[in-house]
Design a protein around this motif. Sequence first.
Motif, mmCIF file in Angstrom:
data_model
loop_
_atom_site.group_PDB
_atom_site.id
_atom_site.type_symbol
_atom_site.label_atom_id
_atom_site.label_comp_id
_atom_site.label_asym_id
_atom_site.label_seq_id
_atom_site.Cartn_x
_atom_site.Cartn_y
_atom_site.Cartn_z
ATOM 1 N N LEU A 155 0.862 -1.177 0.000
ATOM 2 C CA LEU A 155 0.000 0.000 0.000
ATOM 3 C C LEU A 155 0.900 1.229 0.000
ATOM 4 O O LEU A 155 1.631 1.473 0.954
ATOM 5 C CB LEU A 155 -0.910 0.002 1.225
ATOM 6 C CG LEU A 155 -1.817 -1.233 1.375
ATOM 7 C CD1 LEU A 155 -2.584 -1.176 2.682
ATOM 8 C CD2 LEU A 155 -2.778 -1.344 0.193
ATOM 9 N N ALA A 156 0.867 1.984 -1.091
ATOM 10 C CA ALA A 156 1.751 3.140 -1.233
ATOM 11 C C ALA A 156 0.961 4.312 -1.785
ATOM 12 O O ALA A 156 0.014 4.143 -2.550
ATOM 13 C CB ALA A 156 2.925 2.811 -2.151
ATOM 14 N N SER A 157 1.389 5.523 -1.405
ATOM 15 C CA SER A 157 0.664 6.723 -1.819
ATOM 16 C C SER A 157 0.953 7.124 -3.258
ATOM 17 O O SER A 157 0.181 7.858 -3.863
ATOM 18 C CB SER A 157 1.035 7.890 -0.899
ATOM 19 O OG SER A 157 2.434 8.161 -0.980
ATOM 20 N N ASP A 158 2.072 6.628 -3.809
ATOM 21 C CA ASP A 158 2.479 7.109 -5.136
ATOM 22 C C ASP A 158 2.183 6.114 -6.256
ATOM 23 O O ASP A 158 2.550 6.344 -7.401
ATOM 24 C CB ASP A 158 3.973 7.446 -5.144
ATOM 25 C CG ASP A 158 4.838 6.249 -4.770
ATOM 26 O OD1 ASP A 158 4.277 5.243 -4.301
ATOM 27 O OD2 ASP A 158 6.074 6.340 -4.959
ATOM 28 N N SER A 159 1.544 4.991 -5.952
ATOM 29 C CA SER A 159 1.228 4.025 -7.004
ATOM 30 C C SER A 159 0.056 3.163 -6.561
ATOM 31 O O SER A 159 -0.126 2.906 -5.372
ATOM 32 C CB SER A 159 2.438 3.141 -7.311
ATOM 33 O OG SER A 159 2.797 2.380 -6.171
ATOM 34 N N PRO A 160 -0.760 2.696 -7.526
ATOM 35 C CA PRO A 160 -1.889 1.829 -7.167
ATOM 36 C C PRO A 160 -1.395 0.460 -6.733
ATOM 37 O O PRO A 160 -0.331 0.001 -7.143
ATOM 38 C CB PRO A 160 -2.692 1.751 -8.473
ATOM 39 C CG PRO A 160 -1.679 1.998 -9.547
ATOM 40 C CD PRO A 160 -0.693 2.964 -8.972
ATOM 41 N N SER A 161 -2.192 -0.187 -5.894
ATOM 42 C CA SER A 161 -1.839 -1.529 -5.448
ATOM 43 C C SER A 161 -2.133 -2.537 -6.553
ATOM 44 O O SER A 161 -3.124 -2.424 -7.284
ATOM 45 C CB SER A 161 -2.627 -1.891 -4.190
ATOM 46 O OG SER A 161 -2.321 -3.195 -3.773
#
Length: 333
Positions: free
Chosen positions: A210-216
């Motif tokens: 889970l990251a803010s800069d890319s979709p999961s």
Amino acid sequence: MGVNQDQFITTVAKCFLRDPVLDAIVMKSKTLVNSNIAFNVEETEIRGGEFHKLLFTYNYGRTGEITLEDARYEPAIFAIQMGQTIQNKLSNVYVFEEDVTLDGSGSGSVNLQTPIAGTKAYVQLPDKSIVTKPFTGSDFSLGASYANQKVKVTYQYNETVDMITVDGDSFPKSYELVMEVKVFDKDGEKERIQWIFPAFKPSGNFEMPLASDSPSTSGMTGKILDDDGVYGYKKIIPVSRVVNYSGIAADVGQIELDSGEEYTLTVYGLRGGLYAPVTLDNADCTFESSAPGVASVNAAGKIAYVTDGSAYITIEHTDSGLVDTVAVVCEAS
């Protein structure tokens, strides 16, 4: 499907998993961003003599592993890895931090959902501390000292959801895995390759960054199991129905026929190298006898004794123009 042409795979696979017991497709993906098929041969080395030289290698097994990574968040992949089905049922879920403005007595009410009877309101105060208060219906109270303040309330309510259970007793079963990629040459799309693995067993390992800069994304790895002596099949499907041959050959080079005997030829298309011969339809060939009065041949490639003597049967593949001959000796016993 030409031989010795420069061909390239420039796409990732699309795939599906089929449950052979239910005869149902349980997952289909056309948005893979990465897919990998890896086979390894188990090997034992035999060494001996001066400097412990390698004398012999013995191969005793083959293992296969597949990695799939889907560009989408795919719940089906998670369920497959957990060895579970996706159940649609009523369950407890949470509202996160509903904004509530308390009245002059320090009481408030939530409006987004109806709290479950007997559950508590987890109230975040303006100073960021959290207190727990009982609900009366949808109402709760903090007391007059909190009059007119804004708070955030987290609470439970009932909702019909798609639910996957994670437990320590359920593990993935095996599925038929089908993967397809496209092959190109200098003129464009040449063929499609389908990999078919009758028994693919997901590992059960699952990770969802889970990251803010890319979709999961959704990922799955698994082993290819032996299915009655077979791991899988690679099937090359031509975009065009035309198959190029380097030559043709009859199943016999010479035959002997007695009076009343007949023989029907089988004709193979040769492709060279590691390509196995292809059985041609005799309707796609022409057959001609050099001596019809000795040995006759019909349009289906059936040779018949006529009288004693020798003849040659010329076979021509209509589309390619390739030719082969068969010697015939007719002799009555």
